[in-house]
Design a protein around this motif. Structure first.
Motif, mmCIF file in Angstrom:
data_model
loop_
_atom_site.group_PDB
_atom_site.id
_atom_site.type_symbol
_atom_site.label_atom_id
_atom_site.label_comp_id
_atom_site.label_asym_id
_atom_site.label_seq_id
_atom_site.Cartn_x
_atom_site.Cartn_y
_atom_site.Cartn_z
ATOM 1 N N VAL A 166 0.854 -1.187 0.000
ATOM 2 C CA VAL A 166 0.000 0.000 0.000
ATOM 3 C C VAL A 166 0.890 1.236 0.000
ATOM 4 C CG1 VAL A 166 -1.799 1.272 1.216
ATOM 5 C CG2 VAL A 166 -1.812 -1.235 1.243
ATOM 6 N N CYS A 167 0.722 2.063 -1.020
ATOM 7 C CA CYS A 167 1.552 3.254 -1.203
ATOM 8 C C CYS A 167 0.681 4.504 -1.131
ATOM 9 C CB CYS A 167 2.254 3.178 -2.560
ATOM 10 S SG CYS A 167 3.164 4.667 -3.013
ATOM 11 N N VAL A 168 0.969 5.374 -0.167
ATOM 12 C CA VAL A 168 0.269 6.656 -0.048
ATOM 13 C C VAL A 168 1.135 7.709 -0.726
ATOM 14 C CG1 VAL A 168 -0.762 8.334 1.520
ATOM 15 C CG2 VAL A 168 -0.705 5.905 2.152
ATOM 16 N N SER A 169 0.571 8.389 -1.721
ATOM 17 C CA SER A 169 1.371 9.260 -2.582
ATOM 18 C C SER A 169 0.608 10.520 -2.969
ATOM 19 C CB SER A 169 1.758 8.483 -3.850
ATOM 20 O OG SER A 169 2.386 9.307 -4.808
ATOM 21 N N HIS A 170 1.365 11.573 -3.301
ATOM 22 C CA HIS A 170 0.741 12.772 -3.857
ATOM 23 C C HIS A 170 0.630 12.663 -5.375
ATOM 24 C CE1 HIS A 170 4.277 14.546 -5.855
ATOM 25 N NE2 HIS A 170 4.972 14.051 -4.862
ATOM 26 N N ALA A 171 1.294 11.658 -5.976
ATOM 27 C CA ALA A 171 1.362 11.545 -7.431
ATOM 28 C C ALA A 171 0.072 10.991 -8.018
ATOM 29 C CB ALA A 171 2.534 10.659 -7.831
ATOM 30 N N ARG A 172 -0.382 11.607 -9.093
ATOM 31 C CA ARG A 172 -1.585 11.155 -9.781
ATOM 32 C C ARG A 172 -1.334 9.801 -10.452
ATOM 33 N NH1 ARG A 172 -0.895 16.534 -11.556
ATOM 34 N NH2 ARG A 172 -2.369 18.012 -10.629
ATOM 35 N N PRO A 173 -2.403 9.067 -10.776
ATOM 36 C CA PRO A 173 -2.241 7.769 -11.438
ATOM 37 C C PRO A 173 -1.404 7.825 -12.710
ATOM 38 C CG PRO A 173 -4.474 7.994 -10.631
ATOM 39 C CD PRO A 173 -3.816 9.319 -10.396
ATOM 40 N N PRO A 178 2.499 3.871 -14.104
ATOM 41 C CA PRO A 178 3.524 3.266 -14.960
ATOM 42 C C PRO A 178 4.685 2.672 -14.160
ATOM 43 C CG PRO A 178 2.808 5.357 -15.877
ATOM 44 C CD PRO A 178 2.199 5.266 -14.512
ATOM 45 N N LEU A 179 5.092 3.340 -13.095
ATOM 46 C CA LEU A 179 6.176 2.835 -12.259
ATOM 47 C C LEU A 179 5.761 1.561 -11.538
ATOM 48 C CD1 LEU A 179 8.905 3.039 -10.825
ATOM 49 C CD2 LEU A 179 7.876 4.670 -9.227
ATOM 50 N N LEU A 180 4.592 1.575 -10.928
ATOM 51 C CA LEU A 180 4.117 0.391 -10.211
ATOM 52 C C LEU A 180 3.905 -0.782 -11.167
ATOM 53 C CD1 LEU A 180 1.534 2.131 -7.857
ATOM 54 C CD2 LEU A 180 3.739 1.179 -7.187
ATOM 55 N N ARG A 188 1.838 -11.383 -10.881
ATOM 56 C CA ARG A 188 0.434 -11.750 -10.707
ATOM 57 C C ARG A 188 -0.245 -10.873 -9.652
ATOM 58 N NH1 ARG A 188 -1.826 -15.635 -12.990
ATOM 59 N NH2 ARG A 188 -3.379 -15.886 -11.336
ATOM 60 N N ARG A 189 0.008 -9.583 -9.752
ATOM 61 C CA ARG A 189 -0.634 -8.649 -8.829
ATOM 62 C C ARG A 189 -1.384 -7.594 -9.630
ATOM 63 N NH1 ARG A 189 0.683 -9.297 -3.572
ATOM 64 N NH2 ARG A 189 2.458 -10.662 -3.154
ATOM 65 N N GLU A 190 -2.477 -7.127 -9.066
ATOM 66 C CA GLU A 190 -3.245 -6.075 -9.702
ATOM 67 C C GLU A 190 -3.184 -4.825 -8.835
ATOM 68 O OE1 GLU A 190 -7.123 -7.645 -10.136
ATOM 69 O OE2 GLU A 190 -7.538 -7.789 -7.984
ATOM 70 N N ILE A 191 -3.356 -3.672 -9.474
ATOM 71 C CA ILE A 191 -3.204 -2.392 -8.789
ATOM 72 C C ILE A 191 -4.539 -1.665 -8.768
ATOM 73 C CG2 ILE A 191 -1.943 -0.211 -8.727
ATOM 74 C CD1 ILE A 191 0.150 -1.570 -10.572
ATOM 75 N N SER A 192 -4.939 -1.239 -7.592
ATOM 76 C CA SER A 192 -6.137 -0.409 -7.463
ATOM 77 C C SER A 192 -5.724 0.941 -6.894
ATOM 78 C CB SER A 192 -7.177 -1.076 -6.551
ATOM 79 O OG SER A 192 -6.634 -1.315 -5.263
ATOM 80 N N CYS A 193 -6.510 1.960 -7.171
ATOM 81 C CA CYS A 193 -6.193 3.311 -6.706
ATOM 82 C C CYS A 193 -7.391 3.895 -5.974
ATOM 83 C CB CYS A 193 -5.805 4.202 -7.886
ATOM 84 S SG CYS A 193 -5.348 5.884 -7.399
ATOM 85 N N HIS A 236 -3.389 9.981 -3.130
ATOM 86 C CA HIS A 236 -3.711 8.739 -3.823
ATOM 87 C C HIS A 236 -3.133 7.561 -3.043
ATOM 88 C CE1 HIS A 236 -4.981 11.107 -7.332
ATOM 89 N NE2 HIS A 236 -3.945 11.867 -7.036
ATOM 90 N N ILE A 237 -3.951 6.552 -2.845
ATOM 91 C CA ILE A 237 -3.510 5.343 -2.151
ATOM 92 C C ILE A 237 -3.553 4.195 -3.150
ATOM 93 C CG2 ILE A 237 -3.928 3.772 -0.236
ATOM 94 C CD1 ILE A 237 -5.283 6.048 1.242
ATOM 95 N N TYR A 238 -2.370 3.701 -3.494
ATOM 96 C CA TYR A 238 -2.255 2.610 -4.460
ATOM 97 C C TYR A 238 -2.088 1.294 -3.703
ATOM 98 C CZ TYR A 238 -1.360 6.519 -7.594
ATOM 99 O OH TYR A 238 -1.470 7.700 -8.294
#
Length: 262
Positions: A166-173, A178-180, A188-193, A236-238
Motif C-alpha cells: 500500500v503506497c500513499v502518494s501525492h502523485a496522480r495515477p 507506470p512505475l508500479l 500476478r498482482r493487480e493495482i487499485s487506486c 492517492h492510495i495505491y
C-alpha cells in the motif's frame, strides 16, 4: 501536520551540496533538530483507518517502510489490527530513539534498513507493507525511477503471496501507475487506486484582527469545502495485491444416453 504540501518532494535534479529529501543525511539532521517529535506525512491514521482496516486483522504481520516518526504503527496496534509491526528507516539515530520509546511494546520492532536492500530472510513474511511518502522521496532523487524500481522490488519480495503493498502518494495515477506496473506486471498482482481528500488546516478567522468579519469576506466553512472538493486536492492510495484466480467452472453433468430399445 498531515496534509503537508507535497511540493516539498520535487525532483532533485539540480547540482547542490545540500542534501535533499532523497538523502539519508537530510532525514538524520531533520529528526535530530526536531528531537524526534511525532510527525505524519500526508495522512494520519484517522484518515487511513477506514481503508486499511478492510485489509488487516488481529493476526496481520505488517511492515512500515520509511517509518520516520509516524504514529501510525502505534495506533494500528492499539486498534487490534496487527499481531506484529516492523518499522524500518535508514536513520540509525531515529531507530535508536524509537526502540527506547516503545521498549515495552513487544509487538513493535524497529530496524535500521535501506528499503532497496531488505534482509533476504524477510521474504514472504508480511501481510501488508505500508509506504507513506517513501516512494515519493525516492522518485525525487537524482536516480529517481531506477532507484524507485529497486525499492519496489525489495518491498514486494517481503510480501506473502496474499499480501498487499500500500503506497500513499501525492502523485496522480498517470505519474505513479507506470512505475508500479513496471514492477508488478510479472508478479500476478493487480493495482487499485483510492483517493482520500487532503486534510486542511482550519481557515484563518476573518474576525481575528478587527473583531468582525471583513465586508464581503467568504464564509470560512465554504472556503474549506470548496478546497476539499477540488479533484486535485487528494492523496492517492495505491494497493498492489494478488490477482484473484478465476474460479474453476463447475463440472458438467454427464450426458444421459437413451438405452437401446429391445
Amino acid at each position: 501536520m498531515a496534509g503537508v504540501d507535497a511540493g516539498r518532494f520535487e525532483t532533485d535534479t539540480k547540482s547542490s551540496s545540500k542534501p535533499g529529501h532523497a538523502h539519508a543525511v537530510y532525514w538524520s539532521k531533520r529528526y535530530q533538530e526536531k528531537a524526534f517529535e511525532p510527525f505524519d506525512w500526508y495522512l494520519k491514521w484517522e484518515h487511513l483507518k477506514e481503508l486499511l482496516s478492510s485489509w488487516l486483522s488481529s493476526e496481520s504481520v505488517v511492515l512500515i517502510a520509511g517509518c520516520g516518526t509516524s504514529l501510525v504503527a502505534e495506533q494500528m496496534l492499539s486498534e487490534g489490527l496487527a499481531s506484529k509491526i516492523t518499522c524500518v528507516d535508514q536513520c540509525a539515530e531515529l531507530i535508536a530513539s524509537l526502540r527506547e520509546k516503545y521498549k515495552d511494546k513487544a509487538a513493535m520492532e524497529f530496524e535500521v534498513a535501506d528499503a532497496s536492500n531488505l534482509p533476504q530472510d524477510w521474504s514472504d513474511r508480511f501481510d501488508l507493507v505500508l509506504d507513506k511518502a517513501l516512494l515519493d522521496t525516492v522518485v525525487a532523487g537524482r536516480q529517481g525511477w531506477a532507484s524507485a524500481e529497486g525499492v519496489l522490488q525489495s518491498l514486494m519480495a517481503t510480501l506473502k503471496s496474499s499480501g498487499r503493498y500500500v503506497c500513499v502518494s501525492h502523485a496522480r495515477p498517470a505519474q505513479r501507475l507506470p512505475l508500479l506496473s513496471a514492477v508488478v506486471q510479472d508478479k500476478r498482482r493487480e493495482i487499485s487506486c483510492h483517493q482520500v481528500a487532503r486534510p486542511l488546516d482550519p481557515p484563518p478567522d476573518p474576525k481575528a484582527k478587527t473583531g468582525k468579519a471583513a465586508k464581503g469576506a467568504p464564509d470560512p466553512s465554504s472556503m474549506q469545502a470548496a478546497a476539499t472538493d477540488q479533484k486535485d486536492n487528494v492523496y492517492h492510495i495505491y494497493c498492489c495485491e494478488c490477482q484473484a484466480e478465476a474460479p474453476e467452472p463447475p463440472p458438467q453433468p454427464a450426458e444421459e444416453t437413451t438405452p437401446p430399445e429391445e
